[in-house]
Design a protein around this motif. Structure first.
Motif, PDB file in Angstrom:
ATOM      1  N   ILE A   4       0.853  -1.190   0.000  1.00 51.00           N
ATOM      2  CA  ILE A   4       0.000   0.000   0.000  1.00 51.00           C
ATOM      3  C   ILE A   4       0.886   1.236   0.000  1.00 51.00           C
ATOM      4  O   ILE A   4       1.800   1.360   0.824  1.00 51.00           O
ATOM      5  N   ALA A   5       0.599   2.136  -0.928  1.00 55.09           N
ATOM      6  CA  ALA A   5       1.339   3.396  -1.016  1.00 55.09           C
ATOM      7  C   ALA A   5       0.388   4.550  -0.759  1.00 55.09           C
ATOM      8  O   ALA A   5      -0.812   4.472  -1.061  1.00 55.09           O
ATOM      9  N   ILE A   6       0.947   5.617  -0.214  1.00 58.00           N
ATOM     10  CA  ILE A   6       0.187   6.841   0.015  1.00 58.00           C
ATOM     11  C   ILE A   6       0.791   7.939  -0.835  1.00 58.00           C
ATOM     12  O   ILE A   6       2.014   8.123  -0.852  1.00 58.00           O
ATOM     13  N   TYR A   7      -0.066   8.650  -1.544  1.00 60.79           N
ATOM     14  CA  TYR A   7       0.360   9.820  -2.310  1.00 60.79           C
ATOM     15  C   TYR A   7      -0.289  11.029  -1.642  1.00 60.79           C
ATOM     16  O   TYR A   7      -1.461  11.317  -1.865  1.00 60.79           O
ATOM     17  N   PRO A   8       0.456  11.731  -0.783  1.00 63.42           N
ATOM     18  CA  PRO A   8      -0.120  12.849  -0.043  1.00 63.42           C
ATOM     19  C   PRO A   8       0.019  14.176  -0.779  1.00 63.42           C
ATOM     20  O   PRO A   8       0.920  14.349  -1.614  1.00 63.42           O
ATOM     21  N   GLY A   9      -0.867  15.102  -0.458  1.00 70.99           N
ATOM     22  CA  GLY A   9      -0.755  16.445  -1.003  1.00 70.99           C
ATOM     23  C   GLY A   9      -1.992  17.253  -0.698  1.00 70.99           C
ATOM     24  O   GLY A   9      -2.973  16.739  -0.148  1.00 70.99           O
ATOM     25  N   PHE A  77      -0.751   8.670   9.746  1.00 76.43           N
ATOM     26  CA  PHE A  77      -1.799   8.312   8.783  1.00 76.43           C
ATOM     27  C   PHE A  77      -1.393   7.048   8.027  1.00 76.43           C
ATOM     28  O   PHE A  77      -2.202   6.132   7.847  1.00 76.43           O
ATOM     29  N   ALA A  78      -0.139   6.984   7.601  1.00 78.54           N
ATOM     30  CA  ALA A  78       0.356   5.811   6.869  1.00 78.54           C
ATOM     31  C   ALA A  78       0.261   4.558   7.738  1.00 78.54           C
ATOM     32  O   ALA A  78      -0.213   3.510   7.282  1.00 78.54           O
ATOM     33  N   ASP A  82      -1.877   0.972   7.175  1.00 78.33           N
ATOM     34  CA  ASP A  82      -0.975  -0.129   6.818  1.00 78.33           C
ATOM     35  C   ASP A  82      -0.155   0.146   5.558  1.00 78.33           C
ATOM     36  O   ASP A  82       0.176  -0.777   4.814  1.00 78.33           O
ATOM     37  N   ALA A  83       0.158   1.411   5.313  1.00 78.32           N
ATOM     38  CA  ALA A  83       0.950   1.766   4.136  1.00 78.32           C
ATOM     39  C   ALA A  83       2.434   1.673   4.454  1.00 78.32           C
ATOM     40  O   ALA A  83       2.868   2.039   5.547  1.00 78.32           O
ATOM     41  N   GLN A  84       3.191   1.197   3.492  1.00 84.45           N
ATOM     42  CA  GLN A  84       4.633   1.058   3.665  1.00 84.45           C
ATOM     43  C   GLN A  84       5.416   2.098   2.867  1.00 84.45           C
ATOM     44  O   GLN A  84       6.603   2.298   3.087  1.00 84.45           O
ATOM     45  N   ILE A  85       4.765   2.748   1.926  1.00 85.69           N
ATOM     46  CA  ILE A  85       5.434   3.645   0.983  1.00 85.69           C
ATOM     47  C   ILE A  85       4.724   4.991   0.948  1.00 85.69           C
ATOM     48  O   ILE A  85       3.497   5.059   0.919  1.00 85.69           O
ATOM     49  N   ILE A  86       5.522   6.059   0.919  1.00 83.99           N
ATOM     50  CA  ILE A  86       5.012   7.404   0.661  1.00 83.99           C
ATOM     51  C   ILE A  86       5.534   7.811  -0.717  1.00 83.99           C
ATOM     52  O   ILE A  86       6.752   7.746  -0.953  1.00 83.99           O
ATOM     53  N   ILE A  87       4.646   8.191  -1.585  1.00 79.21           N
ATOM     54  CA  ILE A  87       5.029   8.632  -2.931  1.00 79.21           C
ATOM     55  C   ILE A  87       5.114  10.154  -2.933  1.00 79.21           C
ATOM     56  O   ILE A  87       4.206  10.835  -2.455  1.00 79.21           O
ATOM     57  N   ARG A  88       6.196  10.667  -3.480  1.00 79.78           N
ATOM     58  CA  ARG A  88       6.357  12.111  -3.636  1.00 79.78           C
ATOM     59  C   ARG A  88       6.760  12.396  -5.073  1.00 79.78           C
ATOM     60  O   ARG A  88       7.603  11.708  -5.642  1.00 79.78           O
ATOM     61  N   SER A 111      10.686   4.513  10.973  1.00 73.94           N
ATOM     62  CA  SER A 111      11.708   3.876  10.134  1.00 73.94           C
ATOM     63  C   SER A 111      11.154   2.777   9.234  1.00 73.94           C
ATOM     64  O   SER A 111      11.853   2.301   8.340  1.00 73.94           O
ATOM     65  N   GLU A 112       9.913   2.384   9.448  1.00 76.21           N
ATOM     66  CA  GLU A 112       9.304   1.319   8.642  1.00 76.21           C
ATOM     67  C   GLU A 112       8.739   1.824   7.307  1.00 76.21           C
ATOM     68  O   GLU A 112       8.406   1.030   6.442  1.00 76.21           O
ATOM     69  N   ILE A 113       8.639   3.125   7.157  1.00 71.21           N
ATOM     70  CA  ILE A 113       8.018   3.694   5.957  1.00 71.21           C
ATOM     71  C   ILE A 113       9.095   4.245   5.024  1.00 71.21           C
ATOM     72  O   ILE A 113       9.972   4.989   5.455  1.00 71.21           O
ATOM     73  N   GLU A 114       9.013   3.851   3.778  1.00 73.86           N
ATOM     74  CA  GLU A 114       9.954   4.310   2.755  1.00 73.86           C
ATOM     75  C   GLU A 114       9.302   5.400   1.907  1.00 73.86           C
ATOM     76  O   GLU A 114       8.076   5.428   1.757  1.00 73.86           O
ATOM     77  N   THR A 115      10.130   6.277   1.338  1.00 68.43           N
ATOM     78  CA  THR A 115       9.643   7.298   0.419  1.00 68.43           C
ATOM     79  C   THR A 115      10.123   6.956  -0.981  1.00 68.43           C
ATOM     80  O   THR A 115      11.302   6.628  -1.172  1.00 68.43           O
TER      81      THR A 115
END
Length: 160
Positions: A4-9, A77-78, A82-88, A111-115
């Motif tokens: 699961i990825a999150i694309y925030p903005g 929020f991530a 259960d999101a592991q990825i943040i998309i920027r 530290s568990e979340i990657e960008t």
């Protein structure tokens, strides 16, 4: 495990560049959550409900996406979703320094979340929400920069 990825903005408004990144990310991840910030310290052209509606209508053909609003730390929020990825998205080198700082801070907080940094397709590299708002306010044609339904929402909001 579901990726699961999150694309925030702020998506004020969502542009064709945003839609491009969402479509491409939806091919990589099992689910992409478009997370719209409710930043009380920042005034928005569109209300949070308008922004959620504009994003939903722009990506309705994508079955593995969800649109949610949030008013918390992004890493919280991530975690809650259960999101592991943040998309920027990175449009230009000038975006990198700020995004790099955010990425580092998010990593320190969780530290568990990657960008993952993604660049837009070439035809969308110069589009930004702030430029769209400026063109709109000066009476210019925003058709090449936003989905048709978003243009309608923007014009209706401008006339109020």
């Amino acid at each position: 495990m579901k990726k699961i990825a999150i694309y925030p903005g702020s998506f004020d408004p969502i542009t064709n560049g945003h839609v491009d990144l969402i479509k491409r990310a939806s091919k990589i991840f099992d689910e992409v959550i478009i997370a719209i910030t409710q930043n009380a310290n920042k005034s928005s052209f569109l209300s949070i409900d308008q922004r959620v509606g504009a994003v939903e209508s722009s990506i309705k053909s994508l079955s593995n996406t969800r649109v949610l609003s949030f008013n918390s730390l992004l890493v919280d929020f991530a975690r809650d979703h259960d999101a592991q990825i943040i998309i920027r998205g990175l449009r230009a080198v000038s975006d990198f320094e700020y995004e790099f700082q955010l990425s580092g801070m998010n990593k320190r907080l969780n530290s568990e979340i990657e960008t993952l940094f993604m660049t837009p397709s070439e035809e969308f590299a110069n589009i930004s929400s702030s430029l769209v708002r400026e063109i709109l306010s000066l009476g210019g044609d925003i058709s090449p920069f936003v989905p048709a339904q978003v243009k309608t929402i923007l014009l209706e909001t401008l006339q109020k």
